[in-house]
Write a protein that holds these residues in place. Structure first.
Motif, PDB file in Angstrom:
ATOM      1  N   MET A   1      -7.988  15.549  20.799  1.00 57.21           N
ATOM      2  CA  MET A   1      -7.960  16.879  21.377  1.00 57.21           C
ATOM      3  C   MET A   1      -6.769  17.682  20.861  1.00 57.21           C
ATOM      4  O   MET A   1      -6.908  18.844  20.543  1.00 57.21           O
ATOM      5  CB  MET A   1      -7.930  16.750  22.910  1.00 57.21           C
ATOM      6  N   LYS A   3      -5.123  17.318  18.020  1.00 54.79           N
ATOM      7  CA  LYS A   3      -5.313  17.689  16.617  1.00 54.79           C
ATOM      8  C   LYS A   3      -6.269  18.872  16.497  1.00 54.79           C
ATOM      9  O   LYS A   3      -6.042  19.772  15.681  1.00 54.79           O
ATOM     10  CB  LYS A   3      -5.825  16.494  15.805  1.00 54.79           C
ATOM     11  N   SER A   4      -7.303  18.869  17.296  1.00 56.42           N
ATOM     12  CA  SER A   4      -8.266  19.975  17.268  1.00 56.42           C
ATOM     13  C   SER A   4      -7.611  21.282  17.698  1.00 56.42           C
ATOM     14  O   SER A   4      -7.840  22.332  17.085  1.00 56.42           O
ATOM     15  CB  SER A   4      -9.460  19.684  18.181  1.00 56.42           C
ATOM     16  N   LEU A   5      -6.803  21.223  18.748  1.00 54.14           N
ATOM     17  CA  LEU A   5      -6.102  22.420  19.211  1.00 54.14           C
ATOM     18  C   LEU A   5      -5.113  22.917  18.168  1.00 54.14           C
ATOM     19  O   LEU A   5      -5.006  24.132  17.935  1.00 54.14           O
ATOM     20  CB  LEU A   5      -5.376  22.153  20.531  1.00 54.14           C
ATOM     21  N   LEU A   7      -5.308  22.488  14.917  1.00 53.57           N
ATOM     22  CA  LEU A   7      -6.098  23.072  13.835  1.00 53.57           C
ATOM     23  C   LEU A   7      -6.610  24.456  14.239  1.00 53.57           C
ATOM     24  O   LEU A   7      -6.568  25.398  13.441  1.00 53.57           O
ATOM     25  CB  LEU A   7      -7.272  22.152  13.470  1.00 53.57           C
ATOM     26  N   PHE A   8      -7.061  24.578  15.474  1.00 53.03           N
ATOM     27  CA  PHE A   8      -7.511  25.879  15.975  1.00 53.03           C
ATOM     28  C   PHE A   8      -6.383  26.905  15.913  1.00 53.03           C
ATOM     29  O   PHE A   8      -6.588  28.042  15.482  1.00 53.03           O
ATOM     30  CB  PHE A   8      -8.040  25.762  17.412  1.00 53.03           C
TER      31      PHE A   8
END
Length: 152
Positions: A1, A3-5, A7-8
């Motif tokens: 989660m 890493k996704s944030l 990247l976002f």
């Protein structure tokens, strides 16, 4: 989660750079709309009247221009919303509203001042707007409230 944030956040910052720092001539359909209350200081263009849209509402020449000006204000409310919300979601400890307001205001001021610098250096035809500072900061407050709801 996380890493996704992260990247976002990187992707969204790049999107903000595109939206806020490209020359206005990149968006030719908006060039013909002249918002009342604009002031020119050499190559710097600014709208320094708080609540300019409301103050000069009767001077907006057409219904289409009214729509575009209102849409610009709504867009500015949500410009920093996703970024601030993602930053808040990455934090583990509680964040105070006052810190979110300060952080969002500083982000917005950085955008506005960068636009002034770009105008001075390259004539990007950007406008420094007091209302952008207020609407962007309001977006940060909405992000904070959304964060509080999501944390519950």
């Amino acid at each position: 989660m996380k890493k996704s944030l992260k990247l976002f956040i990187v992707c969204y910052i790049l999107a903000i750079v595109g939206m806020c720092f490209l020359p206005q001539t990149f968006y030719p359909q908006l060039n013909s709309i002249e918002t009342p209350g604009i002031q020119h200081f050499g190559r710097i263009t600014a709208i320094l009247t708080p609540f300019n849209t409301l103050v000069h509402f009767g001077k907006i020449p057409s219904l289409w221009d009214v729509f575009v000006v209102i849409l610009q204000n709504i867009t500015n409310i949500f410009l920093l919303f996703p970024l601030v919300l993602a930053i808040l979601l990455l934090r583990r400890n509680a964040v105070k509203l006052s810190k979110v307001v300060l952080m969002t205001f500083c982000m917005s001021l950085s955008i506005e001042l960068t636009q002034v610098i770009l105008d001075l250096l390259f004539e990007f035809d950007r406008v420094f707007e007091i209302d952008d500072l207020m609407t962007n900061t309001l977006g940060g407050v909405i992000a904070y409230q959304t964060y509080r709801i999501l944390r519950k």
